[in-house]
Structure formats: structure tokens, C-alpha cells
Write a protein that holds these residues in place. Sequence first.
Motif, short mmCIF file in Angstrom:
data_model
loop_
_atom_site.label_atom_id
_atom_site.label_comp_id
_atom_site.label_asym_id
_atom_site.label_seq_id
_atom_site.Cartn_x
_atom_site.Cartn_y
_atom_site.Cartn_z
N THR A 100 0.82 -1.20 0.00
CA THR A 100 0.00 0.00 0.00
C THR A 100 0.86 1.26 0.00
N LEU A 101 1.93 1.22 0.74
CA LEU A 101 2.72 2.42 0.94
C LEU A 101 3.90 2.55 0.01
N ALA A 102 4.19 1.48 -0.73
CA ALA A 102 5.43 1.45 -1.49
C ALA A 102 5.62 2.69 -2.36
N ASP A 103 4.56 3.05 -3.07
CA ASP A 103 4.71 4.20 -3.98
C ASP A 103 5.06 5.47 -3.22
N ILE A 104 4.41 5.63 -2.07
CA ILE A 104 4.62 6.86 -1.30
C ILE A 104 6.01 6.89 -0.68
N LEU A 105 6.42 5.77 -0.09
CA LEU A 105 7.69 5.76 0.62
C LEU A 105 8.90 5.69 -0.32
N HIS A 106 8.77 4.90 -1.38
CA HIS A 106 9.93 4.69 -2.26
C HIS A 106 10.06 5.74 -3.35
N SER A 107 9.03 6.57 -3.49
CA SER A 107 9.09 7.60 -4.53
C SER A 107 10.39 8.39 -4.41
N GLY A 108 11.12 8.48 -5.52
CA GLY A 108 12.39 9.21 -5.52
C GLY A 108 13.59 8.33 -5.23
N THR A 109 13.38 7.07 -4.85
CA THR A 109 14.51 6.19 -4.55
C THR A 109 14.72 5.20 -5.69
N VAL A 110 15.65 5.53 -6.58
CA VAL A 110 16.01 4.66 -7.70
C VAL A 110 17.53 4.66 -7.76
N TYR A 111 18.13 3.46 -7.81
CA TYR A 111 19.59 3.35 -7.81
C TYR A 111 20.09 3.04 -9.21
N PRO A 112 21.23 3.64 -9.58
CA PRO A 112 21.77 3.45 -10.94
C PRO A 112 22.17 2.00 -11.21
N ALA A 113 22.17 1.64 -12.47
CA ALA A 113 22.60 0.30 -12.90
C ALA A 113 24.01 0.04 -12.38
N GLY A 114 24.22 -1.14 -11.86
CA GLY A 114 25.55 -1.54 -11.42
C GLY A 114 25.93 -1.09 -10.03
N SER A 115 25.12 -0.23 -9.40
CA SER A 115 25.53 0.23 -8.07
C SER A 115 25.26 -0.84 -7.02
N ASN A 116 26.13 -0.83 -6.00
CA ASN A 116 26.01 -1.78 -4.89
C ASN A 116 25.30 -1.12 -3.73
N VAL A 117 24.16 -1.70 -3.38
CA VAL A 117 23.32 -1.09 -2.35
C VAL A 117 23.16 -2.06 -1.18
N LEU A 118 23.43 -1.56 0.03
CA LEU A 118 23.21 -2.37 1.23
C LEU A 118 21.85 -2.01 1.82
#
Lengths: 267, 267
Positions: free
Chosen positions: A23-41
Motif C-alpha cells: 500500500t505504501l510502497a509508492d509513497i515511501l519509495h518515490s524518488g529512490t532509484v539506484y543506478p545500474a551496477g551500483s552496490n546497495v546495502l
Amino acid sequence: MKKKYVHGYTARECVRLVDQASTLADILHSGTVYPAGSNVLEAGCGVGAQTVVLARNSPNAKFTSVDVSEESLRAAKERVSSQGFTNVAFHQSDIFHLPYEDDSFDHLFLCFVLEHLPNPIESLLCLRRVLKRGGTITAIEGDHGSTYFHPESPYAKKAIQCLVDIQAELGGNSLIGRQLYPLLKKSKYDGVRVSPRMIYVDSSKPDLVEGFTKNTFIAMVEGVKEQAMRSHLMEEADWDRGIRDLHRTTEEDGTFIYTFFKGEALK
Amino acid sequence: MKKKYVHGYTARECVRLVDQASTLADILHSGTVYPAGSNVLEAGCGVGAQTVVLARNSPNAKFTSVDVSEESLRAAKERVSSQGFTNVAFHQSDIFHLPYEDDSFDHLFLCFVLEHLPNPIESLLCLRRVLKRGGTITAIEGDHGSTYFHPESPYAKKAIQCLVDIQAELGGNSLIGRQLYPLLKKSKYDGVRVSPRMIYVDSSKPDLVEGFTKNTFIAMVEGVKEQAMRSHLMEEADWDRGIRDLHRTTEEDGTFIYTFFKGEALK
């Protein structure tokens, strides 16, 4: 650290956390996109409710999702693989003893983690060690003190306060959303900015009435009834009235407001 | 109706209301632009704090701004003409006895008005009479119960509660923001939608620390000290501590949150 996790690890809880994330994914994750190949913890992935959203929104980033609970990790792995994502590796680890070199990750992500920790600044400093210079941290937290509704009810307020008190007894802080700015600053991150993500619900939004007010928020409060009764935080009759009054806010003329906070900063 | 207006009509208050409008204008008025030639009624214009923003944002619309107070109207006229706007006519009138034919206006606008009225639904129905079918109403209100901050302080909370109580004694409702949706529905408007306008303040936003937290919100609370003391709502030492604690939220590691609500609907 999360052994006494206030939400518990029951199957029902697991469903709730996933409902909540959908339900909240769109609201909370909006603006959070990581570039191809980046390492995210992803620190404190739990049952993977946010992990699947991360994997979907940044399909070409490589995620490492850690949690202290083997049981949660198994659920997270199952969820991620059942949805066909292959860009996530899982490791069992405590935030305070991360088995990674300094400056290992391009980005850090954590959601609903700091609220459970008695020492959020120490946690953020431990995380900062494994972040590359110039990399970002994104931390999302709720704030139960941000809750208000119509009609007002002192019983409902008191039931919510039980949740706050129980989490505090366990060493957590469910009023942490409003504190993200000073916490990130005190943990030596730069360029801190915090964006509130308010959930405003009225009866013109039936999906939020069901998905957020009832199945996320009220379900979360109801989940601590046993603990609240055991600790004599409230009379049972008052508690039950509080829950009824919370449900009253989901009727035609009711409104319900809650705010999440998303903090972003740089090393 | 507004004779016992809780904010008062002092010169200092007048400055505060204008400061407030300048700081908040962009946030509150965002999305409110009226077409050229349209007739817009601003109900309860007070000293014209919002009137100048309306006139500026919709230079080719024709505004009729009414208020029950001759004194406020004089201040509003002076402000509007001193800023060179010629698209506003002023009339002294009570919302409950508007001297206009049915269906006279294309649009209605009111800001910080309903909070002062003991009968907001009756007011909204009186306003609806003079609105053309298909025309819009825009109502903006605060909600003092939406306030929270870091560090927490029971004294500061109690001082804010004094403001809520004093406004309630005068027949107003300073928790009205969250109720805009049901109020507009119950007043027979259609297509009601409410958009919250949260003011989130941390020390990375010095303009809001000064313009909102200090000069708008804390100044408003301080403005009822005399009434609060006279009504024995709080001990003076506790009150003073509450005000100090509110100022504490404006320091480097403090945060302050308040939410306005903007309701829009159709006849």
C-alpha cells in the motif's frame, strides 16, 4: 538487537508488513532509484517487504540485504525469489558487526529499522563505515506521535500511547521520524534532507482506509493488546473502546492522518 | 461572529498575520489560480493577508472580499491598494447574511475562517447559496492538534492545548483542518478533495524556523498567555517553560511540524 522486536514475527505480522509495503510502497519509495551496477546495502531487511520494492524499482542495481534474524531472512529470500528477482544477495548480520570492508557500498537503505534500536546514532555510524565517500544513505521511519484523526478519542490516543510505551520499554523509539534530521547530522552524514510522507485518509480513499488505517495502523495497535494488558498500561474495557474508536475514524465522515519521514544524506 | 476573534486585532497581530501569509503563501495557495474574468468571493478576508496573494496570483480575476469587521476591512483595503492591486472590491458583510443573489459567484475562497465559527456547516451552506452551479469552493484551515516537535515537551504541549481550549471557549475549533472533508460533504458540496499542506521545519530551513516556527506559531501561542493565565488554564511558571521549550525546537537539532489542510469542492 531485534530479538525483542515489538512487532513480533508471527505469520499474521508477516502478512501485515507485506500489505503495508504494498500500500505504501509508492509513497515511501518515490524518488529512490539506484543506478545500474551500483552496490546497495539494505540494512534490516526483515521479511523482505521493502526488498522486493527496491529490487523492482532498481532492477539493474545489486542489493545486499542483511538482517539479524535467520527466520526473517528465509522469508525475505522466499519472497524475492518467488517474485523472480535475481538482483538481491542475503546475509545474516548485525548492523553493529557488518562483515564488510570500509567503503564497500555505493548506497545504504534502511526502512523501519532505527525505531527498534536503542542506539540509532551508533547504528548509523556503523553503517557509515561501509559506505563509499559520496554515497547516499536513505532512512525511512514512521512516527506514532504524528497520528491524529477525526472523531477525536482519548481512548484511541491512549491505546496508541501503549504502543509507544511498549516500544520504549524494549529500547526502541516510535517517535523517531521527527528526529531523522538531527540523528543523521549527529552521525556525521552531510547534506541531510528530510521529506515527510504524510498518509492522509478520508472516505474518498477506500484503498487507504482498508490498506492503511485498518490493515496497517489499527492492526499494529491491536497487535500489542496482550502486552498492554499484561503490563497493566490500560483497562481492557478502555482498550477495546480505543480500538472501536479507531475503527470509527474509518467511517464515511472520519479522517485519519499518519506521517512517515524519509531522510537522505551523503557520506 | 468574529468580535471575539481569538487572535485579536492588535497592530502586532496584524503584522503577524501578514508575515504568516508571506511565508506560507506559496504552500497554501499553490494550485489556486482563477481564470480571467471570473468572479471570486473571498469570505472573511480579515486584514487582507490572503487577499493580496489572491490578487497577485489571479490578476485578471475579479475578487469581492468581505469581512464582518470594518476595522479589518480598512486595513485590507489599505494593503491591497498600497500594493497596487485594482482587482478587489471590499464589502462589509456577515457570512450568514451575504447581500448577494443566489448563484452570484464563479468561485469561493476562505482561509482561516471556519476555525472561528461555532457553526461551520451553516456557514458553508450560506456560502453555497451564492455560488454558481459548477463553481468551486476552496477552504484552507490549520489544525493545532497536528503540531509535534523535537525535543518533546509536556509543557509546550499544554501551552498549545491552552490555545485550543481558548478557541473552543469562544465557539471556535482549532482542530478543524482534519474535519474539512466531512464538513464540506455535510454542507452538500460535491467532489470534495482535501490536500494537506505540511510545514516541516528543521535547521536546514532557517526561513521557516524564523518565519513559521518563531514568528507565526510560537507568536500565536504567546498571544494567548494573558487569557490562559486569567482562566487559570496553566501555572505561569509552566507556561513560561512551555514557551521556552517551543523555542528549544528552533535550535540546531530541533524539528517542528504543523499541517494546514486545503479543501476543494464543487457546487
